[in-house]
Design an enzyme around this catalytic site. Structure first.
Site, PDB file in Angstrom:
ATOM      1  N   SER A   6      49.905  45.166  35.450  1.00 54.49           N
ATOM      2  CA  SER A   6      48.484  45.473  35.686  1.00 54.49           C
ATOM      3  C   SER A   6      48.240  46.674  36.585  1.00 54.49           C
ATOM      4  CB  SER A   6      47.775  44.241  36.252  1.00 54.49           C
ATOM      5  OG  SER A   6      48.413  43.790  37.430  1.00 54.49           O
ATOM      6  N   GLU A  27      30.844  45.027  44.554  1.00 56.08           N
ATOM      7  CA  GLU A  27      31.430  44.456  45.757  1.00 56.08           C
ATOM      8  C   GLU A  27      32.931  44.552  45.610  1.00 56.08           C
ATOM      9  OE1 GLU A  27      33.162  41.897  43.488  1.00 56.08           O
ATOM     10  OE2 GLU A  27      31.004  41.991  43.172  1.00 56.08           O
ATOM     11  N   LYS A  70      41.813  48.097  36.128  1.00 53.90           N
ATOM     12  CA  LYS A  70      40.392  47.891  36.460  1.00 53.90           C
ATOM     13  C   LYS A  70      39.482  48.994  35.923  1.00 53.90           C
ATOM     14  CE  LYS A  70      40.444  44.661  40.247  1.00 53.90           C
ATOM     15  NZ  LYS A  70      41.848  44.459  40.629  1.00 53.90           N
TER      16      LYS A  70
HETATM   17  C1  PLP Z   1      42.482  43.264  40.738  1.00 48.82           C
HETATM   18  C2  PLP Z   1      43.846  43.246  40.233  1.00 48.82           C
HETATM   19  C3  PLP Z   1      44.395  42.113  39.592  1.00 48.82           C
HETATM   20  C4  PLP Z   1      43.649  40.816  39.455  1.00 48.82           C
HETATM   21  O1  PLP Z   1      42.475  40.865  38.719  1.00 48.82           O
HETATM   22  P1  PLP Z   1      42.368  40.243  37.257  1.00 48.82           P
HETATM   23  O2  PLP Z   1      40.910  40.256  36.986  1.00 48.82           O
HETATM   24  O3  PLP Z   1      42.945  38.873  37.313  1.00 48.82           O
HETATM   25  O4  PLP Z   1      43.128  41.121  36.346  1.00 48.82           O
HETATM   26  C5  PLP Z   1      45.671  42.186  39.085  1.00 48.82           C
HETATM   27  N1  PLP Z   1      46.416  43.307  39.220  1.00 48.82           N
HETATM   28  C6  PLP Z   1      45.939  44.407  39.830  1.00 48.82           C
HETATM   29  C7  PLP Z   1      46.814  45.607  39.941  1.00 48.82           C
HETATM   30  C8  PLP Z   1      44.646  44.415  40.358  1.00 48.82           C
HETATM   31  O5  PLP Z   1      44.186  45.505  40.968  1.00 48.82           O
END
Ligand code: PLP
Length: 408
Positions: free
Chosen positions: A388, A121, A99
């Site tokens: 992610s 938000e 993010k």
């Molecule tokens: C917020 C988040 C997601 C989901 O958000 P996307 O916009 O779909 O990437 C996925 N993995 C993690 C670790 C997150 O914090």
């Protein structure tokens, strides 16, 4: 590098911010000036070498990019013998997830636009933390709207935001969760458009957000291309990522979108099962509609009322999805699958044990689907999974599940 001649002729999105029928700008008239100002500022910044230089500098020295591309030999052995599995380690980026790539980009842009105040938000708090972090770095005032219920569930992230100097504003209306926080943030933006930028955390919302967030996150896929060529001598056969709003997936997919023969797979949250009302599998079982400024697939009932979403992974718990994912689903450019809470929980434990990497529960969805897919892949296939985020934030949730099972 060689560019094939057809590489430039499709513009996505078009000038009005549409990806086929999806996307667009479904916003109150009062917001139009702010959105068009943002759009033209972003277009200028994108072409400006000074902006690119500043962004790259922060991504390298502050965020820690490039993040590693790691061949997970343990996981590889556990899922199938003949394939190679690489993890794109966004969990190693500052604040523990992808993010930050987007919030750094947007806050840098806001600063360049002369804005002095950042609002956002947050549901689970991860986007709030990434926004507060970027605002602290760049010396901008930051206020984050969060449903009161979410604040209770995610105390740690509330503290992290406050420690970095942000003000967390409890939202007491409606269900006291993310969708009410979004409404409050939009209200704030309408009132304070002059000095305020609204940082949206995924490839959702009115144009230019889906395009802009995609472009900021595409650094993930650009690095992956370079790294896999160096490590494996060629491009991958499969690239996989979890899909909430869709930003980490879009970030790793986008630089591969013009390569024929690479399977791109987005993995949604099936929660307690897509046959139940407790899931977030928007692309798998949703229908197109308008939410939060754009047309996309949505979870809705027969009357078009938005349904509540559910996932064990807080970051996947959203009833919408990005407009570009919606067109990719229709065109078949990307495949979408869904795995449930139980599969994600098992994958969370699996990767922790096989490679000593505790993944975010969101990312564990992609790992879980790899486990399903692997036996059907040809030998020597190369798979990249976008990790992610890291799972530290989910340890209490998972410990609770393990305890519940031990009690049975
Ligand atoms: C917020 C988040 C997601 C989901 O958000 P996307 O916009 O779909 O990437 C996925 N993995 C993690 C670790 C997150 O914090």
């Amino acid at each position: 590098m060689n560019k094939s001649p057809n590489q430039k002729n499709t513009k996505s999105p078009d000038n009005s911010g549409h990806f086929g029928p999806y996307g667009g700008r479904f916003v109150p008239e009062t917001l139009m000036p702010a959105i068009t100002e943002l759009d033209s500022a972003y277009r200028k910044a994108r072409r400006d070498t000074g902006f690119k230089r500043d962004l790259d500098h922060i991504l390298k020295h502050y965020v820690g990019r490039p993040t590693p591309l790691y061949e997970a030999k343990g996981l590889q052995k556990a899922v199938s013998q003949g394939i190679r599995v690489f993890l794109k380690r966004e969990d190693l980026a500052h604040t523990g997830a992808h993010k930050i790539n987007n919030t750094i980009g947007q806050v840098l842009l806001a600063k360049r636009m002369g804005k002095t105040r950042i609002i956002a938000e947050t549901g689970a708090g991860q986007h709030g933390v990434a926004t507060a972090t970027a605002a602290a770095l760049m010396g901008l005032k930051c206020e984050v709207y969060m449903g009161r219920k979410d604040m209770v569930r995610q105390v740690m992230n509330v503290f992290r935001m406050e420690l970095t100097g942000a003000k967390v504003i409890p939202v007491l209306s409606g269900t006291q969760t993310l969708k009410d926080a979004i409404n409050e943030t939009i209200r704030d933006w309408v009132t304070n458009v002059g000095d305020t930028h609204y940082v949206i955390g995924s490839v959702v919302g009115p144009h230019p957000y889906p395009m802009m967030v995609r472009n900021f996150q595409s650094v993930i896929g650009r690095e992956t291309r370079r790294q896999i060529r160096r490590l494996a001598g060629r491009l991958p056969d499969v690239v996989m990522a979890c899909v909430g709003g869709g930003s980490n997936a879009m970030g790793i997919f986008y630089p591969f979108i013009k390569d024929p023969g690479i399977r791109l797979i987005g993995v949604e949250a099936a929660g307690k099962g897509i046959g139940t009302d407790l899931h977030s599998a928007t692309l798998s079982v949703g229908r197109p509609g308008v939410l939060h400024g754009a047309m996309s697939y949505l979870l809705q009932d027969h009357w078009g009322q938005i349904k509540g979403a559910h996932s064990l992974a807080p970051g996947l718990d959203y009833p919408g999805v990005g407009p570009e994912h919606s067109i990719f689903k229709d065109s078949g450019k990307v495949e979408y699958a869904a795995v449930d809470d139980e599969q994600a929980f098992q994958a969370f434990k699996l990767l922790s044990e096989t490679d000593g990497i505790i993944p975010a529960l969101e990312s564990a969805h992609a790992v879980a689907y790899l486990k399903e897919l692997a036996p059907s892949l040809p030998p020597k296939s190369i798979v990249v999974v976008n990790l992610s985020g890291r799972g530290d934030k989910d340890v209490a949730t998972v410990a609770e599940l393990i305890r519940e099972r031990a009690d049975k």
